[in-house]
Write a protein that holds these residues in place. Structure first.
Motif, mmCIF file in Angstrom:
data_model
loop_
_atom_site.group_PDB
_atom_site.id
_atom_site.type_symbol
_atom_site.label_atom_id
_atom_site.label_comp_id
_atom_site.label_asym_id
_atom_site.label_seq_id
_atom_site.Cartn_x
_atom_site.Cartn_y
_atom_site.Cartn_z
ATOM 1 N N GLN A 99 77.603 -22.262 -1.336
ATOM 2 C CA GLN A 99 78.049 -21.173 -0.456
ATOM 3 C C GLN A 99 77.949 -21.667 0.991
ATOM 4 N N GLU B 212 76.323 -19.349 7.524
ATOM 5 C CA GLU B 212 76.946 -18.358 8.403
ATOM 6 C C GLU B 212 77.841 -18.961 9.486
ATOM 7 N N LEU C 293 81.448 -19.373 8.510
ATOM 8 C CA LEU C 293 82.165 -18.191 8.020
ATOM 9 C C LEU C 293 82.708 -17.396 9.203
ATOM 10 N N TYR C 294 83.898 -16.818 9.024
ATOM 11 C CA TYR C 294 84.463 -15.932 10.046
ATOM 12 C C TYR C 294 83.535 -14.730 10.228
ATOM 13 N N ARG D 35 85.163 -6.282 4.805
ATOM 14 C CA ARG D 35 85.355 -7.727 4.704
ATOM 15 C C ARG D 35 86.352 -8.235 5.750
ATOM 16 N N ASN E 95 87.866 -9.788 8.826
ATOM 17 C CA ASN E 95 87.212 -10.730 9.710
ATOM 18 C C ASN E 95 88.141 -11.202 10.822
ATOM 19 N N ALA F 10 86.674 -19.492 4.482
ATOM 20 C CA ALA F 10 85.717 -19.083 5.514
ATOM 21 C C ALA F 10 85.618 -17.567 5.592
ATOM 22 N N GLY F 11 86.363 -16.871 4.728
ATOM 23 C CA GLY F 11 86.363 -15.416 4.759
ATOM 24 C C GLY F 11 85.881 -14.839 3.446
ATOM 25 N N GLY G 133 84.138 -17.762 0.839
ATOM 26 C CA GLY G 133 82.872 -18.284 1.339
ATOM 27 C C GLY G 133 82.399 -19.572 0.686
ATOM 28 N N GLN G 134 83.231 -20.193 -0.111
ATOM 29 C CA GLN G 134 82.915 -21.482 -0.735
ATOM 30 C C GLN G 134 84.224 -22.006 -1.321
#
Lengths: 305, 365
Positions: B182, B185, B188-189, B197, B199, B266-267, B270-271
């Motif tokens: 994962q 932070e 990630l957006y 969710r 972003n 990245a939204g 997440g992986q």
């Protein structure tokens, strides 16, 4: 020796869906119509055939259903491009996107269903020939049908009067119309024939080759069939050669794994797609070959007034 | 009595705007019929599919979240399509963008730097452009059909991603699932609306729409591309660089798709997973067409397509219908659009067949 025989026989079986789809598309394109919806048509043909065979228990109803589905799919394309004058590239893409969705939708209830494998039909005497016999004459019926199709299409295009008319429409619909041939009607028939064959190719895949239904199982074969037509410079015999070459590339991964070769599975699976790109580059490099062989009016809409 | 198409002297601009609305209307009617055939109450099914998903703030956020990659990719594709450069491999370019961005995220795993995210955006764009450069190179150098090449590369891209998440990039603590770690932070957006969710990627897509408008409708290069698409010979005569336009068309589409792929990993995801897109790259083709290759139209069309995705999910949960309905509706929408477009260049005329005409004359006499 046995391995080589097995590889050759398997290459023919794996190439057969391509033979159907590419020969059908060849006829369509010879009439000047570029149908990029082969992939979607094959998918819908595959799922229709599979579902029908699974429901009725009769594979031949399935074959028929797959072909009818192919005709219906290409019928949508024909209405859009031949009646409503829509862009052929966009309409073909639409047909494929629609077919991907429709087949996934139709196939949901059949995802865990399996069909009994069809026994091969050994041709008496011929199948006894060493090497050639097991390579060529111990196949399921549709493989022989695909050879008959090849003979039929070759004869039709180059030896029959109707084939001459069809080709002339692909070269110059204006002249053909001026002579009095029904351009739109013949383009319709050529498109529907291409659809029926794409459907049959899908049926072969789902009912005979695997035999099961998996979402998206055509896996680009429709697009490879389109590339094969270019690769073959619109000639049936070269379509056959190309289809079996690609069949060979497709099955290479299974034999490599069987032989204990440790090549990444994903790399082997990507070979047919990479090979398609390479042969396309090879054949298109020479612009003159393409221009000499491609039907002149390919992809160009025509509306008689 | 028979209907006949008669060519208009000039394409009707009014029908150009009306045709997508007509297509959307026909799709909804077809949906009603389909729901009825499937034995569902069409009104209730319609509500579940088209209204229920956006009944609250969270629903709206999801709508915008899914519309973000669609509008971003579609506006990139529109640049090429205007010049008749048919990049239909955006799905593969999206995957490469996700791979490149994911690579950056994993390399800087656990870093606190504020630069990880911008670097991922750039990496995503580069990945998408690299993948799009292959058909561009082969088309300009070897005259190879970009439709087939870009499409073949979709399959290759997916296999590449599958290999990466199965072998070198697999999370050693991931219980043997084919997936990466994962992202942390900084990779990630940030959320745009707390509790949803949605972003920052949405803002990037909106910026792309604005940039697309300036480029396509206000710049000389955009004008050149439009000319090349409408009248190839005129573009050649004017001395526009045809190969340059092929490169530009494909690279812009690739960059947009790559950033969209980055935005997925990245939204919401997440992986890296074996699949990073539910077909956004293909759906964006429909968005581009339904949006008339115009950024504002694309913005609206992306909302409609996003709603179809949400509707499919809702139909699966509430009505027990397969979510593949989404693809079915998307395909129908494009069919109806292509069919409706006939009215832009043609008008329908009622003609009497010759026999009826003769009879009418007789009756008159």
């Amino acid at each position: 020796m046995d391995t080589i025989v097995a590889i050759l026989a398997a290459a023919i079986v794996a190439g057969t869906p391509l033979v159907f789809a590419a020969l059908g598309e060849l006829v369509t394109e010879k009439a000047g119509v570029l149908n990029l919806g082969v992939e979607g048509t094959m998918l819908v043909g595959a799922v229709s055939g599979f579902a029908t065979a699974a429901t009725t228990g009769n594979v031949w109803f399935g074959v028929l259903a797959g072909m009818v589905a192919g005709v219906l799919m290409s019928g949508i394309f024909a209405i859009l491009t031949l009646n409503l004058m829509a862009n052929q590239v966009a309409s073909g893409l639409a047909l494929t996107l629609f077919g991907v969705g429709l087949s996934a939708f139709m196939g949901k209830p059949y995802e865990s269903v399996t069909l009994a494998a069809q026994a091969p039909l050994e041709i008496p005497l011929l199948s006894q020939i060493p090497v050639l016999g097991p390579v060529l004459f111990k196949h399921q019926i549709l493989v022989y049908v695909s050879w008959a199709l090849f003979a039929g299409v070759s004869w039709f295009l180059y030896k029959s009067r109707a084939g001459l008319v069809l080709r002339s429409i692909g070269e110059s619909p204006e002249s053909a119309h001026a002579i009095g041939y029904p351009v739109i009607r013949i383009r319709y028939l050529a498109t529907l024939f291409g659809g029926a064959m794409a459907g049959l190719g899908g049926v072969h895949l789902a009912e005979f080759y695997t035999p099961l239904w998996v979402e998206g199982m055509v896996a680009g074969r429709g697009w490879i069939a389109l590339a094969l037509v270019v690769f073959a410079t619109w000639r049936p015999a070269r379509v056959m050669v190309g289809a079996y070459l690609f069949g060979g590339v497709t099955i290479a991964q299974f034999f490599a794994q069987g032989a204990g070769v440790t090549i990444t599975a994903q790399f082997l699976s990507s070979l047919p797609y990479l090979a398609t790109i390479i042969v396309l580059v090879f054949i298109s490099r020479d612009m003159a070959t393409i221009r000499l062989n491609a039907p002149v009016s390919l992809g160009r809409p025509y509306r008689p007034d | 009595m028979r209907l006949k198409l008669e060519a208009r002297a000039e394409p009707s601009p009014l029908m150009g705007y009306l045709s997508p609305l007509l297509a959307a209307g026909l799709t909804i009617i077809a949906g009603f019929i389909l729901f009825s055939v499937l034995g569902k109450n069409p009104l209730q099914a319609f509500y579940t599919f088209f209204v229920h998903p956006i009944r609250d703030l969270n629903g709206i956020a999801e709508l915008l979240l899914k519309a973000s990659p669609l509008m971003l990719i579609a506006v990139g594709l529109a640049c090429g399509y205007r010049a008749n450069v048919w990049n239909i491999g955006a799905e593969g370019q999206l995957v490469l963008g996700a791979i490149f961005a994911g690579g950056v995220a994993l390399y800087f795993y656990g870093s606190d730097s504020k630069f990880v995210l911008p670097m991922m955006v750039v990496a995503g764009a580069i990945g998408g452009m690299l993948w799009a450069a292959i058909p561009a190179l082969l088309r300009t150098r070897f005259n190879t059909n970009e439709i087939l090449v870009s499409l073949m590369l979709v399959y290759v891209a997916n296999l590449l991603l599958s290999w990466l998440v199965n072998e070198p990039w697999r999370d050693p603590e991931g219980f043997n699932f084919p997936q990466t770690k994962q992202f942390t932070e900084t990779a990630l957006y940030p959320a745009l609306i707390a509790g949803t969710r949605l972003n920052v990627g949405f803002l990037i897509s909106l910026a792309a729409i604005a940039a697309g408008y300036l480029f396509l409708n206000r710049s000389f290069k955009g004008f050149q591309m439009r000319v090349a698409g409408l009248a190839d010979a005129a573009a050649k005569y004017a001395g526009f660089n045809a190969n340059g336009m092929i490169w530009l068309g494909l690279l812009l589409g690739g960059a947009a798709a790559g950033i969209a792929g980055m935005g997925e990993v990245a939204g919401p995801i997440g992986q890296l997973l074996p699949s990073v897109s539910p077909g956004y790259g293909f759906a964006a083709i429909i968005v581009a067409f339904v949006g008339r290759l115009h950024p504002v139209g694309i913005l609206l069309a992306s909302l409609l397509m996003s709603l179809l995705y949400l509707g499919g999910e809702a139909a699966q949960m509430e009505l027990n219908l397969p979510s593949a309905m989404t693809g079915l509706f998307q395909g129908m929408l494009l069919f109806f659009l292509l069919g409706s477009d006939v009215f832009i260049s043609y008008r329908v005329k009622v003609v009497q067949p010759p026999k009826a005409q003769a009879r009418l004359k007789e009756a008159a006499a």
